[in-house]
Write an enzyme that holds these catalytic residues in place. Structure first.
Site, PDB file in Angstrom:
ATOM      1  N   CYS A  44      31.733 134.681  19.842  1.00 31.57           N
ATOM      2  CA  CYS A  44      31.192 133.834  20.915  1.00 31.57           C
ATOM      3  C   CYS A  44      29.820 134.375  21.283  1.00 31.57           C
ATOM      4  O   CYS A  44      29.700 135.357  22.010  1.00 31.57           O
ATOM      5  CB  CYS A  44      32.106 133.804  22.130  1.00 31.57           C
ATOM      6  SG  CYS A  44      31.415 132.802  23.463  1.00 31.57           S
ATOM      7  N   CYS A  84      26.973 126.210  22.370  1.00 34.24           N
ATOM      8  CA  CYS A  84      27.873 127.065  21.576  1.00 34.24           C
ATOM      9  C   CYS A  84      27.007 127.917  20.665  1.00 34.24           C
ATOM     10  O   CYS A  84      26.378 127.408  19.728  1.00 34.24           O
ATOM     11  CB  CYS A  84      28.847 126.224  20.756  1.00 34.24           C
ATOM     12  SG  CYS A  84      29.920 127.219  19.693  1.00 34.24           S
TER      13      CYS A  84
HETATM   14  N1  LIG Z   1      31.043 129.321  22.706  1.00 32.77           N
HETATM   15  C1  LIG Z   1      31.086 130.262  21.637  1.00 32.77           C
HETATM   16  C2  LIG Z   1      31.874 129.907  20.460  1.00 32.77           C
HETATM   17  C3  LIG Z   1      33.306 129.772  20.721  1.00 32.77           C
HETATM   18  C4  LIG Z   1      34.044 129.497  19.466  1.00 32.77           C
HETATM   19  C5  LIG Z   1      35.443 129.187  19.709  1.00 32.77           C
HETATM   20  N2  LIG Z   1      35.616 127.884  20.335  1.00 32.77           N
HETATM   21  C6  LIG Z   1      36.269 129.312  18.455  1.00 32.77           C
HETATM   22  O1  LIG Z   1      37.482 129.072  18.557  1.00 32.77           O
HETATM   23  O2  LIG Z   1      35.758 129.654  17.385  1.00 32.77           O
HETATM   24  C7  LIG Z   1      29.718 130.721  21.229  1.00 32.77           C
HETATM   25  O3  LIG Z   1      28.814 130.707  22.048  1.00 32.77           O
HETATM   26  O4  LIG Z   1      29.555 131.169  20.099  1.00 32.77           O
END
Ligand SMILES: N[C@H](CCC[C@H](N)C(=O)O)C(=O)O
EC number: 5.1.1.7
Length: 294
Positions: free
Chosen positions: A76, A224
């Site tokens: 993350c 993300c």
């Molecule tokens: N918000 C995150 C990614 C979360 C990924 C997650 N949702 C998964 O299950 O891979 C970021 O800033 O990289």
């Protein structure tokens, strides 16, 4: 009941993050606690970054990453910047080496307050994503959604940034697609045995992209970080951009991604503190710190 643990509600470009201070204790944030915190509008989050005592010499902390549905993630990026800002505010330290389930992670806070995270080396092999069947070329895999003869989205690039990502390229506005409808179908498509984070990307120049992401285990988010990295490396490896790009995310903010010559992907952007409190890692029951109350 275990004692309460401090937390900070933060965000990384609108990606809603809870930084949970689990140092000095052996318990874990339970899926039930995560689901309860996500259901409360005041603590609604996309990921919990649980900071634990280090497991490996040379690292400052072990970080566990929990999605809002209670499942775990391997990476993350936006949450890592929040962890850096929280620890830097506490100790003054600027350079950090963390450990996550996906390996070692280096990060640094700069003079201007922005934070760079070395997100490691991307992987493109079909078993690395992972995909359920062999695709020799993961720059564009056979996958589509919508009418069979006129797909709405098709032929995504796939990449692992520790966690699985699929990037669908579009020529028009990323906001003209029903990602809230397609996202859950694609996240859970049988081609992705560990599910996947699903993004729509529009290349706007050799150095710029617009990106929207449906996150595995969290749904639509305002940003993300790992998807931004996956989109940037996929854009470069398909010849759409160079190796340094600025990506605009749904909050309107930008992340700078540099796919270095040594193959590491470095993401730079801000982090923001909102309020602090303490919570029960077993149940998710929580209280706001008194000094935060206006
Ligand atoms: N918000 C995150 C990614 C979360 C990924 C997650 N949702 C998964 O299950 O891979 C970021 O800033 O990289």
């Amino acid at each position: 009941m275990a004692s309460e643990a401090p937390f900070a509600k933060m965000n990384g470009l609108g990606n809603e993050i809870i930084v949970a201070d689990m140092r000095g204790r052996a318990d874990r944030v339970t899926p039930a606690a995560a689901i309860a915190l996500a259901a409360d509008t005041a603590t609604r989050f996309d990921q919990i970054m649980a900071i634990h005592d280090p497991r490996t010499p040379g690292t400052v902390n072990y970080i566990e990453i929990i999605n809002s549905d209670g499942t775990h993630a391997q990476a993350c990026g936006n949450g890592t910047r929040c962890v850096v800002q929280a620890l830097s505010a506490e100790t003054g330290q600027k350079v950090f080496t963390f450990e996550t389930v996906a390996g070692i992670l280096n990060a640094e806070e700069h003079e201007d307050g922005t934070i760079s995270v070395d997100m490691g080396v991307p992987r493109f092999g079909w078993q690395d994503i992972p995909l359920a069947e062999e695709f020799r070329d993961t720059r564009a895999i056979e996958l589509q959604i919508g009418p069979i003869d006129q797909p709405v989205l098709h032929s995504p690039s796939v990449a692992s940034m520790g966690n699985p990502h699929a990037i669908f390229w579009v020529d028009d506005d990323v906001w003209s697609y029903d990602l809230d409808r397609f996202g859950p179908l694609l996240e859970n498509h049988p081609i992705f045995p560990e599910r996947a984070n699903i993004s729509i990307a529009q290349v706007t120049s050799r150095e710029t992209l617009n990106l929207r992401t449906w996150e595995r285990g969290a749904g639509l988010t305002l940003a993300c970080g790992s998807a931004t990295c996956a989109a940037a490396v996929s854009a470069a490896r398909t010849g759409r951009t160079g190796r340094t790009v600025t990506v605009t995310v749904p909050s309107g903010g930008t992340l700078k991604i540099d796919w270095r010559a040594d193959d590491h992907v470095v993401m730079t952007g801000p982090a923001e503190w909102e309020f602090s409190g303490s919570f029960d890692p077993a149940t998710g029951g929580w209280t706001r710190d008194r000094q935060d109350v206006a």
